[in-house]
Scaffold this motif. Structure first.
Motif, PDB file in Angstrom:
ATOM      1  N   ALA A   6       0.836  -1.200   0.000  1.00  0.00           N
ATOM      2  CA  ALA A   6       0.000   0.000   0.000  1.00  0.00           C
ATOM      3  C   ALA A   6       0.870   1.249   0.000  1.00  0.00           C
ATOM      4  O   ALA A   6       1.899   1.302   0.663  1.00  0.00           O
ATOM      5  CB  ALA A   6      -0.918   0.003   1.215  1.00  0.00           C
ATOM      6  N   LYS A   7       0.462   2.251  -0.763  1.00  0.00           N
ATOM      7  CA  LYS A   7       1.205   3.506  -0.850  1.00  0.00           C
ATOM      8  C   LYS A   7       0.289   4.663  -0.448  1.00  0.00           C
ATOM      9  O   LYS A   7      -0.856   4.732  -0.868  1.00  0.00           O
ATOM     10  CB  LYS A   7       1.698   3.726  -2.279  1.00  0.00           C
ATOM     11  N   PRO A   8       0.800   5.600   0.349  1.00  0.00           N
ATOM     12  CA  PRO A   8      -0.024   6.747   0.760  1.00  0.00           C
ATOM     13  C   PRO A   8      -0.127   7.779  -0.357  1.00  0.00           C
ATOM     14  O   PRO A   8       0.683   7.814  -1.279  1.00  0.00           O
ATOM     15  CB  PRO A   8       0.751   7.314   1.948  1.00  0.00           C
ATOM     16  N   ALA A   9      -1.115   8.647  -0.240  1.00  0.00           N
ATOM     17  CA  ALA A   9      -1.222   9.837  -1.076  1.00  0.00           C
ATOM     18  C   ALA A   9      -0.540  10.974  -0.319  1.00  0.00           C
ATOM     19  O   ALA A   9      -0.224  10.827   0.866  1.00  0.00           O
ATOM     20  CB  ALA A   9      -2.696  10.166  -1.317  1.00  0.00           C
ATOM     21  N   PHE A  10      -0.319  12.100  -0.969  1.00  0.00           N
ATOM     22  CA  PHE A  10       0.321  13.239  -0.324  1.00  0.00           C
ATOM     23  C   PHE A  10      -0.540  14.476  -0.529  1.00  0.00           C
ATOM     24  O   PHE A  10      -1.104  14.669  -1.598  1.00  0.00           O
ATOM     25  CB  PHE A  10       1.729  13.463  -0.892  1.00  0.00           C
ATOM     26  N   ARG A  11      -0.637  15.292   0.520  1.00  0.00           N
ATOM     27  CA  ARG A  11      -1.400  16.537   0.455  1.00  0.00           C
ATOM     28  C   ARG A  11      -0.598  17.649   1.118  1.00  0.00           C
ATOM     29  O   ARG A  11       0.144  17.409   2.068  1.00  0.00           O
ATOM     30  CB  ARG A  11      -2.742  16.410   1.182  1.00  0.00           C
ATOM     31  N   SER A  12      -0.820  18.863   0.641  1.00  0.00           N
ATOM     32  CA  SER A  12      -0.187  20.044   1.233  1.00  0.00           C
ATOM     33  C   SER A  12      -1.275  20.970   1.757  1.00  0.00           C
ATOM     34  O   SER A  12      -2.367  21.046   1.183  1.00  0.00           O
ATOM     35  CB  SER A  12       0.659  20.773   0.190  1.00  0.00           C
ATOM     36  N   PHE A  13      -0.969  21.677   2.837  1.00  0.00           N
ATOM     37  CA  PHE A  13      -1.893  22.613   3.470  1.00  0.00           C
ATOM     38  C   PHE A  13      -1.156  23.906   3.778  1.00  0.00           C
ATOM     39  O   PHE A  13       0.018  23.882   4.155  1.00  0.00           O
ATOM     40  CB  PHE A  13      -2.463  22.022   4.771  1.00  0.00           C
ATOM     41  N   GLU A  14      -1.846  25.024   3.643  1.00  0.00           N
ATOM     42  CA  GLU A  14      -1.299  26.325   4.007  1.00  0.00           C
ATOM     43  C   GLU A  14      -1.674  26.622   5.461  1.00  0.00           C
ATOM     44  O   GLU A  14      -2.647  26.064   5.982  1.00  0.00           O
ATOM     45  CB  GLU A  14      -1.852  27.416   3.086  1.00  0.00           C
ATOM     46  N   ALA A  15      -0.927  27.507   6.091  1.00  0.00           N
ATOM     47  CA  ALA A  15      -1.238  27.915   7.466  1.00  0.00           C
ATOM     48  C   ALA A  15      -2.691  28.373   7.547  1.00  0.00           C
ATOM     49  O   ALA A  15      -3.160  29.132   6.698  1.00  0.00           O
ATOM     50  CB  ALA A  15      -0.305  29.028   7.916  1.00  0.00           C
ATOM     51  N   GLY A  16      -3.410  27.857   8.535  1.00  0.00           N
ATOM     52  CA  GLY A  16      -4.821  28.188   8.731  1.00  0.00           C
ATOM     53  C   GLY A  16      -5.781  27.171   8.137  1.00  0.00           C
ATOM     54  O   GLY A  16      -6.949  27.135   8.516  1.00  0.00           O
ATOM     55  N   VAL A  65     -15.777   8.785  13.566  1.00  0.00           N
ATOM     56  CA  VAL A  65     -15.985  10.228  13.673  1.00  0.00           C
ATOM     57  C   VAL A  65     -14.730  10.867  14.281  1.00  0.00           C
ATOM     58  O   VAL A  65     -14.160  10.358  15.244  1.00  0.00           O
ATOM     59  CB  VAL A  65     -17.222  10.541  14.547  1.00  0.00           C
ATOM     60  N   ARG A  66     -14.323  12.008  13.719  1.00  0.00           N
ATOM     61  CA  ARG A  66     -13.144  12.718  14.222  1.00  0.00           C
ATOM     62  C   ARG A  66     -13.397  13.254  15.623  1.00  0.00           C
ATOM     63  O   ARG A  66     -14.411  13.893  15.878  1.00  0.00           O
ATOM     64  CB  ARG A  66     -12.796  13.899  13.308  1.00  0.00           C
ATOM     65  N   THR A  67     -12.458  12.997  16.529  1.00  0.00           N
ATOM     66  CA  THR A  67     -12.593  13.450  17.916  1.00  0.00           C
ATOM     67  C   THR A  67     -11.918  14.799  18.140  1.00  0.00           C
ATOM     68  O   THR A  67     -12.009  15.355  19.230  1.00  0.00           O
ATOM     69  CB  THR A  67     -12.015  12.412  18.897  1.00  0.00           C
ATOM     70  N   ALA A  68     -11.224  15.306  17.105  1.00  0.00           N
ATOM     71  CA  ALA A  68     -10.564  16.610  17.185  1.00  0.00           C
ATOM     72  C   ALA A  68     -10.424  17.170  15.778  1.00  0.00           C
ATOM     73  O   ALA A  68     -10.535  16.447  14.795  1.00  0.00           O
ATOM     74  CB  ALA A  68      -9.189  16.475  17.836  1.00  0.00           C
ATOM     75  N   SER A  69     -10.182  18.461  15.720  1.00  0.00           N
ATOM     76  CA  SER A  69      -9.841  19.116  14.457  1.00  0.00           C
ATOM     77  C   SER A  69      -8.331  19.243  14.386  1.00  0.00           C
ATOM     78  O   SER A  69      -7.665  19.407  15.409  1.00  0.00           O
ATOM     79  CB  SER A  69     -10.459  20.517  14.385  1.00  0.00           C
ATOM     80  N   LEU A  70      -7.802  19.170  13.186  1.00  0.00           N
ATOM     81  CA  LEU A  70      -6.385  19.431  12.950  1.00  0.00           C
ATOM     82  C   LEU A  70      -6.289  20.648  12.053  1.00  0.00           C
ATOM     83  O   LEU A  70      -6.905  20.685  10.980  1.00  0.00           O
ATOM     84  CB  LEU A  70      -5.716  18.242  12.256  1.00  0.00           C
ATOM     85  N   ARG A  71      -5.535  21.654  12.500  1.00  0.00           N
ATOM     86  CA  ARG A  71      -5.371  22.882  11.715  1.00  0.00           C
ATOM     87  C   ARG A  71      -3.879  23.097  11.464  1.00  0.00           C
ATOM     88  O   ARG A  71      -3.063  22.990  12.391  1.00  0.00           O
ATOM     89  CB  ARG A  71      -5.942  24.074  12.469  1.00  0.00           C
ATOM     90  N   ALA A  72      -3.532  23.414  10.230  1.00  0.00           N
ATOM     91  CA  ALA A  72      -2.144  23.722   9.893  1.00  0.00           C
ATOM     92  C   ALA A  72      -1.765  25.055  10.526  1.00  0.00           C
ATOM     93  O   ALA A  72      -2.425  26.060  10.293  1.00  0.00           O
ATOM     94  CB  ALA A  72      -1.971  23.778   8.381  1.00  0.00           C
ATOM     95  N   LEU A  73      -0.728  25.051  11.354  1.00  0.00           N
ATOM     96  CA  LEU A  73      -0.227  26.285  11.958  1.00  0.00           C
ATOM     97  C   LEU A  73       0.853  26.915  11.077  1.00  0.00           C
ATOM     98  O   LEU A  73       1.120  28.112  11.176  1.00  0.00           O
ATOM     99  CB  LEU A  73       0.311  26.012  13.359  1.00  0.00           C
ATOM    100  N   THR A  74       1.468  26.086  10.245  1.00  0.00           N
ATOM    101  CA  THR A  74       2.449  26.521   9.251  1.00  0.00           C
ATOM    102  C   THR A  74       2.110  25.768   7.962  1.00  0.00           C
ATOM    103  O   THR A  74       1.227  24.908   7.963  1.00  0.00           O
ATOM    104  CB  THR A  74       3.888  26.151   9.671  1.00  0.00           C
ATOM    105  N   ARG A  75       2.800  26.073   6.905  1.00  0.00           N
ATOM    106  CA  ARG A  75       2.635  25.259   5.691  1.00  0.00           C
ATOM    107  C   ARG A  75       3.014  23.824   6.054  1.00  0.00           C
ATOM    108  O   ARG A  75       4.023  23.587   6.710  1.00  0.00           O
ATOM    109  CB  ARG A  75       3.534  25.782   4.584  1.00  0.00           C
ATOM    110  N   CYS A  76       2.175  22.860   5.657  1.00  0.00           N
ATOM    111  CA  CYS A  76       2.378  21.456   6.019  1.00  0.00           C
ATOM    112  C   CYS A  76       2.255  20.553   4.796  1.00  0.00           C
ATOM    113  O   CYS A  76       1.539  20.861   3.846  1.00  0.00           O
ATOM    114  CB  CYS A  76       1.316  21.005   7.026  1.00  0.00           C
TER     115      CYS A  76
END
Length: 110
Positions: A6-16, A65-76
């Motif tokens: 199995a191979k993962p996918a990749f995603r990028s997120f901006e701060a916020g 169900v998600r038990t928390a939110s994850l927010r990018a604090l920096t580019r991730c």
């Protein structure tokens, strides 16, 4: 933690940007490759995680169900694995480790 070839996918997120939202369905686990994510429960930041953190497993282990939110604090950048790509026994071990690290009870970790 990944099964066979199995191979993962990749995603990028901006701060916020939100990676996940508390209360939403979740079928993915994330490996943070770079950047910092804030872990929020009921709109309160309870932790920050950095590169190497694996998050999001609670939704796969408990009711989907998600038990928390994850927010990018920096580019991730994250590697994303679908639940069916993961070894359930190793996922359970990871979740137990997270509970101990955060000193929280069951169901309180992302």
């Amino acid at each position: 933690i990944m099964k066979g070839s199995a191979k993962p996918a990749f995603r990028s997120f901006e701060a916020g940007d939100f990676v996940t939202h508390q209360g939403q369905p979740g079928g993915e686990v994330f490996l943070l490759l770079n950047g910092i994510l804030g872990v929020e429960v009921n709109n309160q930041e309870i932790a920050q995680v950095g590169p190497g953190a694996i998050v999001g497993e609670r939704a796969l282990l408990e009711e989907g169900v998600r038990t928390a939110s994850l927010r990018a604090l920096t580019r991730c950048r994250v590697a994303v694995a679908q639940g069916d790509q993961l070894d359930p026994d190793k996922l359970g071990e990871l979740s137990e480790d997270h509970r101990r690290e955060l000193g929280r009870g069951p169901g309180r970790v992302v």
